[in-house]
Design an enzyme around this catalytic site. Structure first.
Site, PDB file in Angstrom:
ATOM      1  N   HIS A  13      90.821  30.706  67.237  1.00 37.34           N
ATOM      2  CA  HIS A  13      89.262  30.480  67.193  1.00 37.34           C
ATOM      3  C   HIS A  13      88.811  30.290  68.700  1.00 37.34           C
ATOM      4  O   HIS A  13      89.215  29.334  69.475  1.00 37.34           O
ATOM      5  CB  HIS A  13      88.947  28.932  66.499  1.00 37.34           C
ATOM      6  CG  HIS A  13      87.451  28.641  66.516  1.00 37.34           C
ATOM      7  ND1 HIS A  13      86.808  28.101  65.273  1.00 37.34           N
ATOM      8  CD2 HIS A  13      86.579  28.360  67.312  1.00 37.34           C
ATOM      9  CE1 HIS A  13      85.516  27.963  65.443  1.00 37.34           C
ATOM     10  NE2 HIS A  13      85.398  28.101  66.924  1.00 37.34           N
ATOM     11  N   HIS A  15      85.615  31.412  71.674  1.00 34.27           N
ATOM     12  CA  HIS A  15      84.394  31.979  72.092  1.00 34.27           C
ATOM     13  C   HIS A  15      84.642  32.504  73.476  1.00 34.27           C
ATOM     14  O   HIS A  15      84.896  31.816  74.452  1.00 34.27           O
ATOM     15  CB  HIS A  15      83.092  30.459  72.263  1.00 34.27           C
ATOM     16  CG  HIS A  15      82.968  29.888  70.982  1.00 34.27           C
ATOM     17  ND1 HIS A  15      81.979  30.306  70.181  1.00 34.27           N
ATOM     18  CD2 HIS A  15      83.763  29.078  70.154  1.00 34.27           C
ATOM     19  CE1 HIS A  15      82.104  29.497  69.052  1.00 34.27           C
ATOM     20  NE2 HIS A  15      83.251  28.788  69.331  1.00 34.27           N
ATOM     21  N   LYS A  98      82.728  34.603  59.374  1.00 32.46           N
ATOM     22  CA  LYS A  98      82.583  32.972  59.808  1.00 32.46           C
ATOM     23  C   LYS A  98      81.166  32.616  59.260  1.00 32.46           C
ATOM     24  O   LYS A  98      80.177  33.156  59.270  1.00 32.46           O
ATOM     25  CB  LYS A  98      82.358  33.002  61.455  1.00 32.46           C
ATOM     26  CG  LYS A  98      81.836  31.872  62.057  1.00 32.46           C
ATOM     27  CD  LYS A  98      83.411  30.768  61.779  1.00 32.46           C
ATOM     28  CE  LYS A  98      82.871  29.535  62.111  1.00 32.46           C
ATOM     29  NZ  LYS A  98      83.143  28.885  63.530  1.00 32.46           N
ATOM     30  N   HIS A 135      82.840  26.698  59.408  1.00 34.83           N
ATOM     31  CA  HIS A 135      82.345  25.209  60.271  1.00 34.83           C
ATOM     32  C   HIS A 135      81.819  24.424  59.339  1.00 34.83           C
ATOM     33  O   HIS A 135      80.746  24.464  58.672  1.00 34.83           O
ATOM     34  CB  HIS A 135      81.215  25.837  61.392  1.00 34.83           C
ATOM     35  CG  HIS A 135      80.791  24.791  62.253  1.00 34.83           C
ATOM     36  ND1 HIS A 135      81.109  24.550  63.669  1.00 34.83           N
ATOM     37  CD2 HIS A 135      80.084  23.594  61.985  1.00 34.83           C
ATOM     38  CE1 HIS A 135      80.677  23.581  64.090  1.00 34.83           C
ATOM     39  NE2 HIS A 135      79.936  22.954  63.002  1.00 34.83           N
ATOM     40  N   HIS A 173      88.344  24.146  63.445  1.00 31.68           N
ATOM     41  CA  HIS A 173      88.261  22.855  63.997  1.00 31.68           C
ATOM     42  C   HIS A 173      88.015  21.396  63.305  1.00 31.68           C
ATOM     43  O   HIS A 173      87.032  20.844  63.406  1.00 31.68           O
ATOM     44  CB  HIS A 173      87.336  22.777  65.037  1.00 31.68           C
ATOM     45  CG  HIS A 173      86.118  23.655  65.211  1.00 31.68           C
ATOM     46  ND1 HIS A 173      85.321  22.992  63.746  1.00 31.68           N
ATOM     47  CD2 HIS A 173      85.367  24.521  65.391  1.00 31.68           C
ATOM     48  CE1 HIS A 173      84.253  24.017  63.795  1.00 31.68           C
ATOM     49  NE2 HIS A 173      84.199  24.750  64.830  1.00 31.68           N
ATOM     50  N   ASP A 246      88.880  26.598  70.014  1.00 35.49           N
ATOM     51  CA  ASP A 246      87.537  26.712  70.087  1.00 35.49           C
ATOM     52  C   ASP A 246      86.941  26.457  71.567  1.00 35.49           C
ATOM     53  O   ASP A 246      85.965  25.765  71.960  1.00 35.49           O
ATOM     54  CB  ASP A 246      86.762  25.432  69.301  1.00 35.49           C
ATOM     55  CG  ASP A 246      85.357  25.219  69.003  1.00 35.49           C
ATOM     56  OD1 ASP A 246      84.736  26.498  69.275  1.00 35.49           O
ATOM     57  OD2 ASP A 246      85.003  24.377  68.693  1.00 35.49           O
TER      58      ASP A 246
END
Ligand code: DOR
Ligand code: ZN
Length: 345
Positions: A13, A15, A98, A135, A173, A246
């Site tokens: 995970h 970004h 996602k 999420h 997460h 994350d």
């Protein structure tokens, strides 16, 4: 010196953003991780196979990406077409879809409000074995922010999984004991990622003795009992849990603001932090399962053939406090204690 050799880890995970930020942060992950599941919450989001193909090319062109494999994801919207998703999966481009509930976090405005609208896509994903990364927070303003993960499990995730029992799901997460328990009991089609920072901070780190915006992320860190449950889950060796950092860079002016962005930039220190946490838990022998084996196992991939060695030195390792990027400085996650671990180069 203590050292630990493990299969090269992956980050399930991550970004990486785009533009100058992508150029600056990619090497910070590629240095330690062989592969990463790349989050699609760009502006505009990565929605189609064509978007993912183009974004993948931009990642591969970034400095430091030579030995790095980005595993692309698509951002699920109410307009996402099942055929486009299936085609992007069939060509080996897309490894997950996602799900952001609309409004849950950074750039989630195009997310899902009405789950009936995405049911055909979920059914196709279940058929073809494409995982859904979730999420897991409700966006209902009447629900306390510290309860949003637990409420999401009851109100959204559990009904969704009952309706789609063969859909493979990753709870992204997880931050609560409830999340860890639900993931552990969910069978082989369910897993959870855990970040390095949620193994280290609780909500006091964010709020006690002054507000510390660099510890603010979503889902927000919870009370200490939850952190301890996450450490127990991560260090248990259970196949239900694996690393998703994350790591989510935002430039300092956007974090240190009246309405600061959510996200902790952990990529440069994630493995050092994990080694510390696992050592403290007496579980260094299970770090490989969490960081390098359980993720590929869930995603149906082989673990990396290459190995890395983590070394612990008596003196603290001087990790940089900030990363300079073309968009401005980004503060690196500070665990609040000296880090003694590093990846041997
Ligand atoms: O803290 C977070 N930051 N949580 C998310 O879900 C999104 C991420 C981001 O993109 O900055
Ligand atoms: Zn994220």
């Amino acid at each position: 010196m203590t050292s630990l050799t493990i299969r090269r880890p992956d980050d399930w995970h991550l970004h990486l953003r785009d533009g100058a930020m992508l150029e600056a942060v990619t090497a910070e992950s590629a240095r330690d991780f062989a592969r990463a599941i790349i989050m699609p919450n760009l502006v505009p989001p990565v929605v189609t196979g064509a978007d993912a193909r183009a974004y993948r090319q931009r990642i591969l062109a970034a400095p430091g990406a030579a030995n790095f494999t980005p595993l692309m994801t698509l951002y699920l919207t109410e307009a996402t077409g099942a055929d486009d998703v299936a085609a992007a999966h069939a060509e080996g481009l897309v490894h997950a879809v996602k799900l952001y509930p609309a409004g849950a976090t950074t750039n989630s405005a195009s997310g899902v409000r009405d789950f009936d609208k995405v049911q055909p896509v979920l059914e196709r994903m279940a058929e073809i074995g494409l995982p859904l990364c979730v999420h897991g927070e409700v966006t209902d303003h009447s629900v306390d922010i510290f309860d949003r993960e637990a409420v999401f499990i009851d109100r959204v995730l559990d009904p969704l999984r009952r309706r789609n029992p063969t859909l493979r799901v990753v709870m992204e997460h997880v931050t609560t004991a409830e999340g860890a328990t639900y993931a552990r009991e969910g069978g082989e089609g369910l897993a959870a990622t855990i970040t390095a920072h949620h193994l280290i901070i609780n909500r006091n780190h964010i709020l006690a003795g002054g507000i510390r915006p660099h510890y603010y992320c979503l889902p927000v860190a919870k009370r200490e009992t939850h952190r301890l449950a996450l450490v127990e889950a991560a260090t248990s060796g259970s196949r239900s849990f694996f690393l998703g950092t994350d790591s989510a860079p935002h430039v300092d002016p956007l974090k240190e603001a009246a309405c600061g962005c959510a996200g902790c930039f952990t990529a440069p220190v994630a493995l050092a932090c994990l080694a510390h946490v696992f050592e403290e838990a007496g579980a260094l022998d299970r770090l490989e399962a969490f960081a390098s084996l359980n993720g590929p196992d869930f995603y149906g991939m082989a673990p990396n053939a290459e190995q890395i060695t983590l070394e612990k030195s008596a003196a603290p390792v001087p990790y940089p406090a900030k990363l300079e990027t073309g968009e401005g400085p980004v503060t690196v996650f500070d665990p609040g204690f000296p880090l003694h671990w590093r990846v041997a180069r």
